[in-house]
Structures are given as structure tokens and as C-alpha cells.
Scaffold this active site. Structure first.
Site, short mmCIF file in Angstrom:
data_model
loop_
_atom_site.label_atom_id
_atom_site.label_comp_id
_atom_site.label_asym_id
_atom_site.label_seq_id
_atom_site.Cartn_x
_atom_site.Cartn_y
_atom_site.Cartn_z
CE LYS C 78 9.56 0.57 -2.47
NZ LYS C 78 9.80 2.03 -2.43
CB SER C 153 8.33 3.28 1.01
OG SER C 153 8.78 3.58 -0.27
CB SER C 177 11.10 5.74 -0.70
OG SER C 177 10.00 6.35 -0.07
#
Lengths: 476, 95, 485
Positions: C78, C153, C177
Site C-alpha cells: 500500500k 482505504s 481499511s
């Protein structure tokens, strides 16, 4: 109307740790810009702080030295505001739960001793430095200083004059330096002072409106700034106006304080507990361990010197201006058993030599042992006090021990009574006028004869013997 | 109304953000919705409850007082939008 | 089957047996990326060259018989995780060109374990969002239906695993997330106990809630990754100094005799009927494995959202203050003076959702409001944690839905922040309490959208989660499907 000033001082002291408070960068002063920084103290994305244990230890020391209560637990909080010298956009400090609280420091006034309360002592990180460009609207940021550990010491508003403030400041400074946790250098910024000042009619309980004073970068400036501000506020009140609550900067050149005005609007720091740092638990064992190791503080040392060595308070004061000097003096006392004599020599010759060269006791070429040896030689009658003054000067210049210098220069005191009697006779014979005047009643001339004998013996005659001999022989 | 437009503008200043008139209106309305929703917390009896600011029970996480290598200055300044010599340059604060 | 469709443990066996090489695997993954990435947009940055170099190095190690836990396995990161020398943007304009001078601890650990990095995945800006629609680099689409969001997210990481654009991925979870996108994309996603995995190098959103965790194809892979990334880090004050068990040992142990709590507050009006159905089927599966499912209560559940949306933005408003255009990142050239520079840089550099949360956070911390909001929320947070502490006295684990609905359409919730926030209602409590949670695929809607079931355990209960998730996975007999890309 008589007004009384009400003053509180906030001191920030940089701690003498090797590394910064939350990262491993060096705290050394004066590095080239942005060379003592890492991702952590630069506040780069993703970094986290870890507390330097030594910072806690030093803060506990200061808390103990100022008779504070060391709290069982303390926490860090974020103080949020924007400024280029504050990389994270917040300063890690302590807010609701400081490390130490409710202490005091005693200052000596002419009227006696006064106690100034200390509200709290807490840990925080320093910010960087901003340099302003004279010629164009730019500022330059050096972040070396970000993350250097600070303690903030907040006093109660117990101070009632600029002089008291100065005394308090000196007292705190002395303690910090004695504890070896701060080098106390106001010019370099390792010891900083801000003040809160207000005045009120004498006898009134309620406080007047206060202003905050900043930018006082020496002891003298603190005193001058406070004196000015007190006068300024008095002038305002006497004119029937009100003092505005604001921050004012001391202008050293002009000798006045200036308002910082709206640029420094009241900050909303939005304090909240820092989630990246955990509670610091100060166990009783840890505090006691530190207490055991705590050096004797200046006030206690001075009192002990007066009590145990029977020297005047003033002398004790001079001898304890630094821990190193006090240690030096005590070592000489230990080796000679003569505190008064040792005090005279240290305060007299030793300090004079050092001051002339602007040196510290650490740089003194005469060790306590060497000085003690010299004092013992005087006691043994090997040299006179007068000759010793010559000897010690040579000792300082050459670093040689007293014995060697005395031998080299043939300064051994003359104690041979017969030899001295011969000299006295010679002097008497060489000065018939003075002799008859003396015998005729001019007793003042005794000193003249002492001087003449001293001259004839190049100062090496034992003064007591001279005295006795002259008394006997001048009398006829 | 939990929060009015001028408060929103003040909060924006604290956060060093600026908005158009339209954005401020929209923010004010959205923030009000959210803050109204928060009202429900007043229904909870929290007398005597210590605030939970950490999700772990640990205390005393320390580092030793040891100097570690700093970043070389080039790396420190590498991402700077405006570096001059050894420094970060910023516009001056206007008095 | 393509190499890019296999699990870590399957690929490791093949590499050990000499049947394939890391280079082959990486090339297979990049072929897939070349084919589908233009539709899915899981990545912000692809690091193909570096990956092939790392693969070649891994193959060298393998030839010498040297195997680490992840040697040669292509993993995606990420873009919230600092990678030295590689841009780390947090999907924000304000960091669009930021290159960290250091690696996050988790990245260091993965490197040391021999992992190969395929690139940095897309996400909601600064991890604030539930749909990966707030990224400055464009949206990520759900591989199961390109008109729908992948969740957020960590949408990019979830989508990359689901679309076979990597073998496994790393994400972060502050309010769900990892778990929510895992459920919406049909993969396994775990949020560890707070402090179990180092946060050093994870760009902070909400410091007391953030955790890093894995996205994988199965529970065994999750255990493999957790073995590598978990552990005490002296660079983080909030890191828990506890041993890391071998999580792989727990995956096949079974849950006979366990008590599984079903919190009544999580089975409410508003849950999509198919999601409810799938989760209820999971309860049956769990019972079939010898566990007793019992209804429990977590009475403060209804307050979780309010607490979260005070605490998280408050911490975020402070964490994001460093983005001021001075030391790194975007600086507006229009600033007349310092104040103007700050305002213009931050206003142009941050997206709307980030600004909204900064505003909210600044407000709740501001003078006069701290007690009413932040302090109050922190107190209710303590009660939420207490609920879980109580519950775990009588349950081994807790079972809940992961999300109230399957993946919603792109743009469906972007106009109403509160609606968007509500998609996190089942995951937020976990972060507030600091306990671990895992989302595991439990079925599909009739429309072909994935559904995930969530298991929660007490503090440091990851092993228990591996145990139930592993057992569940084996017995659920879910249809093996792949997205139709």
C-alpha cells in the site's frame, strides 16, 4: 499609590544528553546546518518518537533538587501550531501530567531568605532555528536544534522585584550547572528565560493584567527588561489606562519592550495526549536510586562550609561558584586540615591567576595536592607567608612543585636565630638615626627596621623571629 | 446548528486551510450533520471512566542516550520544495 | 492454472521442487498486470525492473538452497508504507513526489524474508475513506464488477490480490481499511492487535488506531505473512514486546469445543439481505465444526461510529500538520507570505475528504470543545473496550458480518459523507478496542459480488483467528471463482 510587581519566570534549559530526546541525533551545539537531523526529528512521514531515558533521569534530578514532588506517572502531549522551525506542526511536550510539581527554591535577600515556589517542571523537545534574510522576504530553516531535550521550569508568581527575579534565575542556573544536566549558556541559548509580569496596588490580593516578556538573552537583560516593564505598567496605570494583555519583546539596544501585537494572536494549541508515546511510570525505586546519586547542591554546600570550616558566608559563596572549585578547595582542606588558610590561598592567589587568564579551575596548573604541600611548608616554617606568594606564582607559571622552586631559588626561610641576630645588629648599625629616634620614643619606626631586615635577608627571614629579635635588641 | 460559518472559517485558519464561499457553506452543512450525529454520546454515562488514549497497557518505552548516525544533508534536503544551500527556504512571516 | 493465481505456500512448494522460479512467477504476475491493470487500476506505481532484479536475486538464493519465509514471492505494498528510494505518495497530491530516505520496519522485514515488490498500491488519500475514490491518482475498480468500488482505504491492495496482480499484498487498517475491502473483493484480510506489527514507516493517519496487515488468498498465506511482519520494534514506543508464535501451526487445528459469540448489535436493520444470509450460513458452518454459537451483547456498539469520527480525525488533524510545504511534498508557488504559502499548499495539496477530517479533528480539539468531544469520546472508547473484555471472558472468538452491504457503485456514496462512514460500522469497534480481526470470504451475492465474514479475538489473539478462519475456510466449501476480467 504604591504598586507591587508580581513576576513569574519560565525557564527553558537544554539538557546535556548526548542524543536528542526522541531520536539518536547528536545534540552538539554549532554543527553545520541540517547536519544533525534524521527522518525522526525532521518529522518525515511515518516516523515515531522513542523517549531517551536520560532525559527522564535528568528531569527527576532537577525535580529533586528543587524539592518538587515527583509524580508517579507522567504523560506527553502534543502542542499544535504551525511554524517553519517546528517540522511536525506540533511540539511534543507535557501538559496535564508533568513529571514534577510543587517545589521551591530559596533565594538570599538582604532582608533574609525568601522562598520562590516552583509550579512544575516538565520535559519537551526544542524547535529548530529560523534565520531571516535582511534583503529579501525569505527565511532559512536549520533543523539541527529540533528534538534537543528541554526542561521547562515554571515558577509561581512569587517574585516581587527585578532583583529577586535575577537572584532566582541565578539560583536555578547554579543548580542546573551543579547537577551537570545543563551548561547554562544564555548566549548560546541553552538556558532561556521568559517572564510574566503584572503590577497591583500594594495590599491588593487580585492580580493585575500581565504581559509576557521574551527575548531576554542574559541575566542583565532579564533584570533590565523587568525593571523597564514594571515602570511601563506603572506609568500606564497611573495615567488611568489599562495594561493590555500581550506578549512583548525586549529590545536590548533601545532598552524597551515592544508589543508583538496581532502577529502573535492567542494560540489555540489544542493539547491532547500524544498517542505515539506511552505513560512514563516513575517508580519509587528509580527515584530513590537517583536521589542516592544526587550531588550536594550549592546552597547545602555553602551552609556546610560555613558550619564545618568556620569560614564567612561570603567566602563560602565564592568557593562554591562551581562544583569543580568547591571540590578543589575541599581537597586542599582535606590535605592540610587548614580551611581558613586554604580559603585565603584559593580565593586570593589561585582565583586571581585564573581570572587574569579567564581560565577555569579545571585548567589550573596547580593541583590541590601541590597547593596543600605549599601550605604545609609554611606551617612547618620552611618558608614565610610572604615568600610563599613568590613561590605560588612560580608554581602557576611553571607547574613545578613548591619544594623544587624553593630549592632552585634558595628561598628557604632563615630561622637560624644567631644568623638573624647578626643581621639585626648590622641593620641597627647601618641606621643610627632611626635607631636613636626609635629609642627616643618613635615606635612607628619598628616597621622600618622590620623592612630593612627583610630587605637584607631578601624576605627569607622568619617574620616571627625578626619580630622577637628586634623587640629585644632595639630596646637595647 | 452546532457550528456556524464564522466558526468554520476560524477552524480553517487554525488548520491552515482556505475555502471558497461555496466550499465553506458545504463544509458548514456537512460538519453540522456529523456533529449532530455525535450528540448521541451525551446519552452515555461516563462518570468515573478514565479516558482511553492508548490501546495498549505498556509504560516506559525508552531508548538509550546513544548518538546514532544522522541523515546526510543531501538526503535531508532531497525532498525540499525550496532548498537554498544548507537550508530550507520559506517565505518570510509578514508582520 | 497460471502462476499468478497460486498461493504463497503453493508457489513455495513449486520453487523448492524446482518446478518454477521466482522470475517465472514475477513475469506471470506482470503479464496479468499488463492485461487487467488498465481496467482495475490497483497500482499507483509499478516497479517492474526492480522486481525482476529481486526475482533474479531470489532465484540465485534458491539455487544455493537458501529459502527465507517469502523468497521470490511478489508482494504489493500500500502506498502508505515508506519505501526507501521509491515514491510514497499516500495517494495525495501533497506527497506526489515524495521519496522516503528510509524503509518502514515492515518493508525491511519483508525484504529480509526475500519478498519481491511489485509496486505501490492505490488507496484512499491518507487512508481516509472506504472506497478508494479519494485517491489523487484516480479510482480503483472492483475486479468482480468494474462499476463498483473495491472498498477502502486499502482498495488497491485488495483488488490486486483479487485480480491476480500480485500473490499477496500489505495494507493498513484504521477503521476497517483492510477487512472491508477484503470482504468486498473476496480475499482474506487481517488487522492485527494494536502494537503487534510495527507502525514505524507507516504514514500516520490515526496513531492510536492504525495497524498494518496482510491481504492474501487463503488463511495459510495470511499466517505466513503475519509470521514475517509481526514482532516487537524498539523504534515504536507503542510496539508490544511479546513473542510471535508460529501462526501457521494454528491454521489446521480446528475449533472443536469453542464458544463463538454472535453480538446481537451487529445483526441489525439495514444489513443487505444476502449479506445477512451468507453470514448466517457461516454460523452454521462454525457450529458444524464443533463450536457453540451463543448470542452476546456489546452494548456500546451504537456509539462506535461517533467515537471513531471524533478520535480518528482529531489525531489525523495533528498528524497531517507536518504537510506544510516546507520540508517535502507539494508547495504552492502562489503564496505571498508564509501564512499564505501554508494555506495554499495545504488547500491545493489535500483532497476534500482529508480536508473535511482535518477540519473535524481541529474543531473537536479546539479550545472549549476538548472535553465535550475528544475527552468524552475517549471515555466511551474505554467502555467499548470493556464490552469486548467482558465478552471474551466467555467466548473464544466473535463472529460478525464485515460490511452491511456488498460492494456499492462508484460514486454512489461520495455526496454524503455520513453514508460513506456507515459502511465501516462493523469494523470500527475493533480498532477502537485495539483487538485483532480477520475477514474471510463466505460467499457471493446472486449478482456475483463477494461477501466476507469477520472473526474477532481478544488482545493478541491472532492465533485464535488463524484457527477459526482456517477451519472455516476448509469446511465452508465455497465455490472457487475468479473475477471475470
Amino acid at each position: 499609590m504604591e504598586y507591587e510587581p508580581v513576576i513569574g519566570l519560565e525557564i527553558h534549559a537544554q539538557l546535556l544528553t548526548d542524543a536528542k530526546i526522541f531520536c539518536g541525533c547528536s545534540t552538539k551545539f554549532g554543527g553545520s546546518p541540517n547536519s544533525h537531523t534524521c527522518q525522526i526529528c525532521l518529522g518525515m512521514p511515518g516516523v515515531l518518537p522513542v523517549l531517551n531515558r536520560k532525559v527522564v533521569e535528568y528531569t527527576i534530578r532537577m525535580g529533586l533538587a528543587t524539592h518538587c514532588r515527583i509524580n508517579e506517572e507522567c504523560n506527553f502531549a502534543r502542542k499544535n501550531y504551525f511554524y517553519p522551525d517546528l517540522p511536525k506542526g506540533y511540539q511534543i511536550s507535557q501538559y496535564a501530567y508533568p513529571l514534577a510539581e510543587h517545589g521551591y527554591v530559596d533565594i538570599e535577600l538582604e532582608t533574609g531568605r525568601k522562598r520562590i515556589g516552583i509550579t512544575r517542571i516538565h520535559m519537551e523537545e526544542d524547535a529548530g532555528k529560523l534565520l531571516h534574510d535582511e534583503h529579501n522576504p525569505s527565511s532559512y530553516v536549520d533543523l539541527n536544534r529540533t528534538g534537543v531535550p528541554l526542561i521547562e521550569i515554571v515558577s509561581e508568581p512569587d517574585i516581587r522585584s527585578a532583583e529577586e527575579a535575577s537572584d532566582y534565575l541565578r539560583r536555578l542556573h547554579e543548580i542546573l550547572v551543579y547537577l551537570e544536566i545543563c551548561d547554562g549558556n544564555m548566549e548560546e541559548g541553552s538556558f532561556r528565560c521568559d517572564a510574566n509580569v503584572s503590577i497591583r496596588p500594594k495590599g491588593q490580593d487580585a492580580f493585575g493584567t500581565r504581559t509576557e516578556l521574551k527575548n531576554m538573552n542574559s541575566f542583565r537583560n532579564v533584570q533590565r527588561a523587568l525593571e523597564y516593564e514594571i515602570k511601563r505598567q506603572q506609568y500606564i496605570l497611573e495615567g488611568g489606562h489599562e495594561v493590555v494583555q500581550e506578549t512583548r519583546l525586549w529590545d536590548d539596544t533601545a532598552g524597551v519592550t515592544h508589543s508583538m501585537r496581532s502577529k502573535e494572536e492567542a494560540h489555540d494549541y489544542r493539547y491532547f495526549p500524544d498517542p505515539d508515546l506511552v505513560t512514563v511510570a516513575l517508580s519509587r525505586e528509580w527515584v530513590e536510586e537517583i536521589l542516592k546519586d544526587q550531588p550536594e547542591l550549592p546552597l547545602e554546600k555553602r551552609e556546610r562550609f560555613v558550619r564545618d570550616y568556620q569560614i564567612p558566608a561570603y567566602d563560602a559563596g565564592v568557593l562554591t561558584t562551581s562544583r569543580a572549585l568547591a571540590d578543589y578547595y575541599e581537597e586542599v582542606v582535606r590535605l592540610t586540615g587548614q580551611p581558613k588558610t586554604a580559603s585565603n590561598w584559593v580565593m586570593g592567589e589561585i582565583l586571581r591567576f585564573l581570572n587574569e587568564e579567564k581560565k577555569d579551575i579545571a585548567a589550573c596548573p596547580i593541583t590541590p595536592q601541590a597547593l596543600a604541600d605549599m601550605i604545609l611548608l609554611i606551617e612547618a616554617g620552611t618558608i614565610s607567608g610572604k615568600i610563599a606568594k613568590e613561590v605560588i606564582e612560580e608554581m602557576y607559571k611553571t607547574g613545578k612543585p613548591a619544594k623544587a622552586i624553593i630549592a632552585e631559588k634558595g628561598l628557604v626561610q632563615i630561622t637560624d636565630e644567631a644568623a638573624l641576630a647578626r643581621v639585626v645588629s648590622e641593620v641597627m648599625a647601618a641606621n643610627p638615626n632611626q635607631l636613636s629616634q626609635y629609642r627616643g620614643g618613635k615606635e612607628k619606626l619598628f616597621g622600618y627596621f622590620v623592612g630593612q631586615v627583610m630587605k637584607a635577608t631578601q624576605g627569607k627571614a622568619n617574620p616571627q623571629l625578626i619580630n622577637d629579635l628586634l623587640k629585644k635588641m632595639l630596646a637595647g | 446548528m452546532k457550528i456556524k460559518k464564522d466558526e468554520v472559517t476560524h477552524v480553517a485558519h487554525l488548520a491552515r486551510l482556505e475555502f471558497t464561499e461555496a466550499e465553506t457553506e458545504k463544509f458548514t452543512s456537512q460538519m453540522n450533520d456529523i456533529l449532530m450525529y455525535m450528540e448521541m454520546l451525551n446519552r452515555v454515562d461516563t462518570a468515573g471512566v478514565a479516558p482511553m488514549t492508548h490501546a495498549i497497557a505498556q509504560k516506559n518505552a525508552f531508548r538509550d542516550d546513544r548518538v546514532l548516525e544522522s541523515l546526510p544533508r543531501e538526503e535531508t534536503l532531497a525532498n525540499a520544495p525550496d532548498a537554498r544551500g544548507d537550508f530550507f527556504r520559506v517565505p518570510k512571516v509578514i508582520d | 492454472m497460471e502462476l499468478n493465481q497460486l498461493t504463497i505456500h503453493e508457489l513455495q512448494e513449486k520453487m523448492k521442487a524446482g518446478e518454477t522460479t521466482s522470475t517465472d512467477i514475477v513475469q506471470s504476475v506482470f503479464r496479468r498486470i499488463d492485461a487487467v491493470e488498465k481496467d482495475v487500476h490497483a497500482y499507483i506505481l509499478l516497479t517492474r525492473e526492480a522486481a525482476l532484479e529481486q526475482a533474479a536475486h531470489a532465484d540465485g538464493e534458491i539455487r544455493k538452497g537458501r529459502f527465507q519465509a517469502l523468497t521470490g514471492i511478489p508482494i504489493a505494498l500500500k502506498d502508505l508504507l515508506c519505501t526507501r528510494g521509491v515514491t510514497t505518495t499516500c495517494a495525495s497530491r501533497i506527497l506526489h513526489n515524495y521519496v522516503p530516505p528510509y524503509d518502514a520496519t515492515v518493508v525491511e522485514k519483508l525484504r529480509a524474508a526475500g519478498a519481491v515488490f511489485t509496486g505501490k498500491t492505490n488507496m484512499d488519500e491518507f487512508a481516509m475513506g472506504s472506497s478508494t475514490e479519494t485517491s489523487w491518482f484516480g479510482i480503483t475498480r472492483n475486479p468482480w464488477d468494474l462499476e463498483r468500488i473495491p472498498g477502502g482505504s486499502s482498495g488497491g491492495s485488495a483488488a490486486a490480490v483479487a485480480a491476480d496482480e500480485c500473490i499477496a499484498a500489505i495494507g493498513s487498517d484504521t477503521g476497517g481499511s483492510i477487512r472491508q475491502p477484503a470482504a468486498l473483493c473476496g480475499v482474506v484480510g487481517m488487522k492485527p492487535t494494536y502494537g503487534r506489527v510495527s507502525r514505524f514507516g507507516l504514514v500516520a493517519f490515526a496513531s492510536s488506531l492504525d495497524q498494518i496487515g496482510p491481504f492474501t488468498r487463503d488463511v495459510e498465506d495470511c499466517a505466513i505473512l503475519m509470521n514475517v511482519i509481526a514482532g516487537y520494534d524498539p523504534k515504536e514506543s507503542t510496539s508490544v514486546p511479546a513473542e510471535v508464535p508460529d501462526y501457521r501451526q494454528y491454521v489446521s487445528r480446528g475449533i472443536d469445543g469453542w464458544t463463538v459469540g454472535i453480538p446481537r448489535e451487529y445483526f441489525i436493520e439495514g444489513i443487505d439481505a444476502e449479506v445477512l444470509e451468507a453470514v448466517q450460513r457461516s454460523v452454521k458452518v462454525v457450529e458444524g465444526l464443533g463450536a457453540k454459537c451463543t448470542e452476546i451483547s456489546l452494548p456500546h456498539t451504537e456509539y462506535c461510529l461517533a467515537v471513531y469520527y471524533i478520535v480518528a480525525p482529531a489525531e489525523a488533524s495533528s498528524n497531517l500538520a507536518r504537510y506544510d510545504g516546507v520540508k517535502y511534498g507539494f508547495r504552492s508557488q502562489d503564496g505571498r507570505d508564509l501564512l499564505d504559502m501554508y494555506k495554499k499548499s495545504r488547500s491545493a495539496g489535500f483532497g476534500a475528504e482529508v480536508k473535511r477530517r482535518i477540519m473535524l479533528g481541529t474543531y473537536v480539539l479546539s479550545s472549549g470543545y476538548y472535553d465535550a468531544y475528544y475527552k468524552k469520546a475517549s471515555q466511551v472508547r474505554a467502555l467499548i473496550k470493556r464490552d469486548f473484555d467482558e465478552a471474551f471472558k466467555s467466548c473464544d472468538v466473535i463472529l460478525t458480518p464485515t460490511t452491511p452491504t456488498p460492494a456499492f457503485r462508484v460514486g454512489e456514496k461520495t455526496d454524503d459523507p455520513m453514508q460513506m462512514y456507515l459502511s465501516d460500522i462493523f469494523t470500527i469497534s475493533t480498532n477502537l478496542a485495539g483487538i485483532p480481526g480477520i475477514a474471510v470470504p463466505c460467499g457471493f451475492t446472486r449478482g456475483g459480488l463477494p461477501i466476507g465474514v469477520q472473526f474477532l479475538a481478544g488482545h493478541m489473539g491472532e492465533a485464535k483467528l488463524m484457527q477459526i478462519a482456517g477451519a472455516y475456510e476448509k469446511s465452508a466449501h465455497l465455490e472457487k471463482r475468479r473475477p471475470n476480467l
